[in-house]
Design an enzyme around this catalytic site. Structure first.
Site, PDB file in Angstrom:
ATOM      1  N   ARG A  77      25.463 -20.654 -29.329  1.00 23.94           N
ATOM      2  CA  ARG A  77      24.462 -20.657 -30.408  1.00 23.94           C
ATOM      3  C   ARG A  77      24.961 -21.420 -31.637  1.00 23.94           C
ATOM      4  O   ARG A  77      24.154 -21.939 -32.414  1.00 23.94           O
ATOM      5  CB  ARG A  77      24.045 -19.233 -30.772  1.00 23.94           C
ATOM      6  CG  ARG A  77      25.193 -18.355 -31.242  1.00 23.94           C
ATOM      7  CD  ARG A  77      24.745 -16.945 -31.569  1.00 23.94           C
ATOM      8  NE  ARG A  77      25.889 -16.063 -31.762  1.00 23.94           N
ATOM      9  CZ  ARG A  77      25.906 -15.033 -32.589  1.00 23.94           C
ATOM     10  NH1 ARG A  77      24.842 -14.739 -33.318  1.00 23.94           N
ATOM     11  NH2 ARG A  77      26.971 -14.257 -32.697  1.00 23.94           N
ATOM     12  N   SER A  93      21.542 -14.513 -36.801  1.00 20.46           N
ATOM     13  CA  SER A  93      21.924 -14.307 -35.401  1.00 20.46           C
ATOM     14  C   SER A  93      21.634 -15.521 -34.532  1.00 20.46           C
ATOM     15  O   SER A  93      22.345 -15.793 -33.571  1.00 20.46           O
ATOM     16  CB  SER A  93      21.193 -13.085 -34.826  1.00 20.46           C
ATOM     17  OG  SER A  93      21.643 -11.898 -35.441  1.00 20.46           O
ATOM     18  N   GLU A 108       6.889 -12.401 -32.768  1.00 26.48           N
ATOM     19  CA  GLU A 108       7.235 -13.494 -31.857  1.00 26.48           C
ATOM     20  C   GLU A 108       6.023 -14.239 -31.306  1.00 26.48           C
ATOM     21  O   GLU A 108       6.098 -15.444 -31.049  1.00 26.48           O
ATOM     22  CB  GLU A 108       8.093 -12.960 -30.707  1.00 26.48           C
ATOM     23  CG  GLU A 108       9.482 -12.525 -31.106  1.00 26.48           C
ATOM     24  CD  GLU A 108       9.544 -11.125 -31.690  1.00 26.48           C
ATOM     25  OE1 GLU A 108      10.622 -10.739 -32.197  1.00 26.48           O
ATOM     26  OE2 GLU A 108       8.512 -10.417 -31.643  1.00 26.48           O
ATOM     27  N   HIS A 166      21.108 -15.196 -27.426  1.00 22.81           N
ATOM     28  CA  HIS A 166      21.622 -13.945 -26.862  1.00 22.81           C
ATOM     29  C   HIS A 166      21.187 -13.790 -25.400  1.00 22.81           C
ATOM     30  O   HIS A 166      20.861 -12.691 -24.945  1.00 22.81           O
ATOM     31  CB  HIS A 166      21.157 -12.737 -27.675  1.00 22.81           C
ATOM     32  CG  HIS A 166      21.869 -12.586 -28.996  1.00 22.81           C
ATOM     33  ND1 HIS A 166      22.117 -13.659 -29.830  1.00 22.81           N
ATOM     34  CD2 HIS A 166      22.368 -11.499 -29.641  1.00 22.81           C
ATOM     35  CE1 HIS A 166      22.736 -13.244 -30.924  1.00 22.81           C
ATOM     36  NE2 HIS A 166      22.903 -11.928 -30.826  1.00 22.81           N
ATOM     37  N   ASP A 189      24.786  -4.738 -26.742  1.00 24.61           N
ATOM     38  CA  ASP A 189      23.366  -4.529 -27.031  1.00 24.61           C
ATOM     39  C   ASP A 189      22.591  -4.017 -25.820  1.00 24.61           C
ATOM     40  O   ASP A 189      21.501  -3.467 -25.964  1.00 24.61           O
ATOM     41  CB  ASP A 189      22.722  -5.828 -27.540  1.00 24.61           C
ATOM     42  CG  ASP A 189      23.163  -6.162 -28.950  1.00 24.61           C
ATOM     43  OD1 ASP A 189      23.987  -5.417 -29.509  1.00 24.61           O
ATOM     44  OD2 ASP A 189      22.696  -7.172 -29.491  1.00 24.61           O
ATOM     45  N   ARG A 193      25.470 -15.373 -27.055  1.00 20.59           N
ATOM     46  CA  ARG A 193      25.973 -14.728 -28.276  1.00 20.59           C
ATOM     47  C   ARG A 193      27.491 -14.801 -28.403  1.00 20.59           C
ATOM     48  O   ARG A 193      28.013 -15.106 -29.476  1.00 20.59           O
ATOM     49  CB  ARG A 193      25.544 -13.264 -28.280  1.00 20.59           C
ATOM     50  CG  ARG A 193      26.156 -12.453 -29.413  1.00 20.59           C
ATOM     51  CD  ARG A 193      25.865 -10.970 -29.234  1.00 20.59           C
ATOM     52  NE  ARG A 193      26.328 -10.179 -30.367  1.00 20.59           N
ATOM     53  CZ  ARG A 193      26.230  -8.858 -30.439  1.00 20.59           C
ATOM     54  NH1 ARG A 193      25.677  -8.188 -29.451  1.00 20.59           N
ATOM     55  NH2 ARG A 193      26.664  -8.214 -31.487  1.00 20.59           N
TER      56      ARG A 193
END
Length: 311
Positions: free
Chosen positions: A5, A32, A53, A104, A112, A162
């Site tokens: 990322r 993030s 979204e 991610h 997560d 991530r």
């Protein structure tokens, strides 16, 4: 070591410097997703849509329809996971150049857990007409992929992870959308390994280990899953006579499925699939999860030997 990322953050700024039509949108996840890099450089071209979204996709589609080049960013479980219908209807059907950036993705999301570990996103996106699908192997390739995506004039899905992973490429390493890169080639290879994303590193470690056992292989970085580099993949599979796919994604509908479809038509080849075997993820440290789901070096070694035995 760097998360893929990070490549998006750098690449989006680079793309924005080259073309003032580039804009970046996010759904309450600027830091993030690394969209904050673009936000700091071009605040007037950054849009925060909040936790919405579906709006993220439709606003991006509208902007693209009027000449912008939008990169829309969120976690892959939310985009394209939550908003797939809006992506299909407003972006894909209209063939507007929105770049959907799924962050991610995969098991590297770690603690997560299953809700945030996108393991189905490649399948969701490669089935959509007009979309290109790109899965960078490292942060540097992620930067190049972002810059290249801005120039395609088409919808693109970019997949990012991530966790920090090894950087295997350099600024000088070639990158062309749709062109796979052979990263390892032994003399007279017996099995062709095709990998995408950060798991390319495990594939390379596997090749080194197997060479010590007298099993020669090739390892190819298939960063573009759609369109596949059919010529390269078929040639390598034909030369070796057996193939193994490696991906941090469900084996159904991902890289392995795409390659199997290609080989079934053009070069039927014994093939084994290293990926998530029809399961959801769970909370855990990234390295532990890769081992638990059979994506470690030892698992790739076993898959290569199984493919070799089927020749």
């Amino acid at each position: 070591m760097a998360p893929t990322r990070d490549g998006f953050g750098k690449g989006s700024v680079e793309a924005g410097e080259s073309d003032d039509r580039v804009v970046v949108l996010t759904a309450d996840l600027a830091e993030s997703t690394r969209a904050d890099s673009f936000q700091k450089t071009f605040p007037e071209r950054f849009i925060q849509v909040g936790v919405a979204e579906q709006n993220l996709a439709t606003v991006g589609a509208g902007m693209a329809n009027y000449g912008k080049i939008p990169f829309i960013t969120s976690y892959a479980t939310f985009s394209p996971g939550r908003n797939w219908e809006q992506i299909r209807t407003t972006i894909a059907i209209n063939n507007v150049p929105v770049k959907v950036c799924g962050m991610h993705a995969g098991l590297l999301t770690g603690p997560d857990g299953a809700t945030h570990q996108a393991l189905e996103d490649i399948a969701l996106m490669r089935v959509l007409p007009h979309f290109l699908v790109i899965s960078p192997c490292d942060a540097e390739e992620g930067r190049k992929a972002t810059v290249a995506a801005a120039k395609t004039g088409t919808p693109v899905y970019l997949r990012f992870a991530r966790d920090k992973t090894p950087v295997m490429t350099t600024p000088e390493t070639p990158f062309t959308i749709g062109k796979a890169i052979v990263m390892w080639k032994s003399e007279k290879p017996k099995v062709a390994i095709f990998a995408t994303g950060p798991l390319l590193h495990n594939a390379l470690l596997t090749a080194r280990e197997l060479e010590g056992q007298g099993i020669n292989t090739t390892v190819t970085n298939v960063h573009t899953i759609k369109p596949l580099d059919e010529e390269t993949i078929v040639a390598l599979a034909r030369d070796a006579g057996a193939a193994v796919s490696v991906e941090e994604h469900q084996i159904n509908g991902g890289l392995g499925g795409a390659i199997a479809e290609l080989l079934a038509k053009k070069c039927p080849t014994p093939m084994e699939f290293v990926g998530v075997q029809d399961q959801f993820g769970q909370s855990g440290e990234p390295k532990e999860l890769l081992e638990h789901y059979g994506l470690g070096v030892s698992h790739i070694v076993d898959a290569v030997k199984k493919a070799l035995a089927r020749k």
